[in-house]
Design a protein around this motif. Structure first.
Motif, PDB file in Angstrom:
ATOM      1  N   ASN A  20      -3.733  -4.044  -4.099  1.00 10.23           N
ATOM      2  CA  ASN A  20      -2.301  -3.743  -4.157  1.00 10.23           C
ATOM      3  C   ASN A  20      -1.509  -4.954  -4.621  1.00 10.23           C
ATOM      4  N   LEU A  21      -1.822  -6.100  -4.050  1.00  9.73           N
ATOM      5  CA  LEU A  21      -1.126  -7.329  -4.414  1.00  9.73           C
ATOM      6  C   LEU A  21      -1.394  -7.692  -5.872  1.00  9.73           C
ATOM      7  N   LYS A  22      -2.632  -7.567  -6.274  1.00  6.83           N
ATOM      8  CA  LYS A  22      -2.998  -7.920  -7.649  1.00  6.83           C
ATOM      9  C   LYS A  22      -2.257  -7.041  -8.662  1.00  6.83           C
ATOM     10  N   GLY A  23      -2.209  -5.736  -8.399  1.00  4.75           N
ATOM     11  CA  GLY A  23      -1.510  -4.834  -9.309  1.00  4.75           C
ATOM     12  C   GLY A  23      -0.014  -5.103  -9.350  1.00  4.75           C
ATOM     13  N   TRP A  24       0.559  -5.324  -8.177  1.00  6.51           N
ATOM     14  CA  TRP A  24       2.003  -5.620  -8.095  1.00  6.51           C
ATOM     15  C   TRP A  24       2.334  -6.904  -8.833  1.00  6.51           C
ATOM     16  N   LEU A  25       1.553  -7.959  -8.604  1.00  5.65           N
ATOM     17  CA  LEU A  25       1.821  -9.243  -9.250  1.00  5.65           C
ATOM     18  C   LEU A  25       1.721  -9.113 -10.764  1.00  5.65           C
ATOM     19  N   ASP A  72       0.845  -1.190   0.000  1.00  3.33           N
ATOM     20  CA  ASP A  72       0.000   0.000   0.000  1.00  3.33           C
ATOM     21  C   ASP A  72       0.885   1.247   0.000  1.00  3.33           C
ATOM     22  N   GLY A  73       0.860   1.999  -1.084  1.00  2.00           N
ATOM     23  CA  GLY A  73       1.649   3.226  -1.168  1.00  2.00           C
ATOM     24  C   GLY A  73       3.065   3.039  -1.664  1.00  2.00           C
ATOM     25  N   ARG A  74       3.445   1.811  -2.006  1.00  2.00           N
ATOM     26  CA  ARG A  74       4.773   1.584  -2.581  1.00  2.00           C
ATOM     27  C   ARG A  74       4.632   0.583  -3.735  1.00  2.00           C
TER      28      ARG A  74
END
Length: 208
Positions: free
Chosen positions: A187-192, A150-152
């Motif tokens: 957040n996890l979905k976007g990062w992955l 979140d935020g990074r």
């Protein structure tokens, strides 16, 4: 400099393959047929007495256990390429923390869940209560990672590191194989998604 990488398709060696591809380090890749018992041959057991992949030999010294391999690759080749923090920095401590968390806590829970639910394991080994307990644990760990992001953009901050590559190489196939719904963890979905679209990651995953 010489690196020999012993691996087998669809194994935990995939996370090392991703890191080697992203680091763009020249190496010799030796593919094993685990069903044929390549990993139990005397020459290989002399390198890794556990008889498991991944194993790498760096300038004549064998390294096994994927977390040790990632750290060795990061310290030796990753700092210059911006994929691992410099030794003695706060960022290095953060990277070590999340790398080990991912391999011990997160991956451990994922495999325990799959051992009790997946067709990869015999049905007589499945335990419904254990699966239910581990699924709750796994969702909690995924929320921790989602909160961290979140935020990074990346786990350790503004730059993609071997930590991100390692975590994503596990979750990229593991969440699908275990049929884990994580759509609400934005957040996890976007990062992955960002990690899995990296050219080196796509190339390495296709090969292993």
């Amino acid at each position: 400099m010489s690196i020999t990488f012993y691996y087998a398709p669809q194994s935990s060696a995939g996370r090392i393959s991703v890191s080697l591809a992203e680091l763009d380090v020249p190496h010799e890749a030796v593919r094993f047929d685990l069903r044929a018992g390549d990993q139990k041959k005397p020459d290989f057991l002399a390198l890794n007495p556990n008889g498991k992949v991944p194993t790498v030999v760096i300038d004549g010294t064998p390294v096994f256990e994927s977390v040790a391999i990632q750290i060795a690759l990061g310290e030796r080749y990753g700092v210059q390429k911006g994929l691992w923090p410099a030794a003695g920095t706060p960022e290095q401590l953060t990277a070590l923390t999340w790398l080990v968390w991912g391999q011990v806590s997160l991956t451990g829970a994922l495999f325990r869940y799959m051992a009790n639910t997946s067709e990869y394991f015999p049905k007589e080994m499945h335990n419904e209560k254990q699966a239910e307990h581990t699924l709750a644990e796994l969702h909690g760990l995924l929320r921790i990672l989602d909160s961290r992001l979140d935020g990074r953009p990346y786990v350790t901050g503004e730059r993609c590191t071997l930590v991100d590559l390692d975590l994503a190489s596990v979750l990229g196939w593991g969440l699908m194989a275990a049929k884990i719904d994580f759509a609400e963890l934005k957040n996890l979905k976007g990062w992955l998604g960002r990690i899995m679209e990296r050219p080196a990651v796509k190339k390495a995953m296709a090969e292993t």
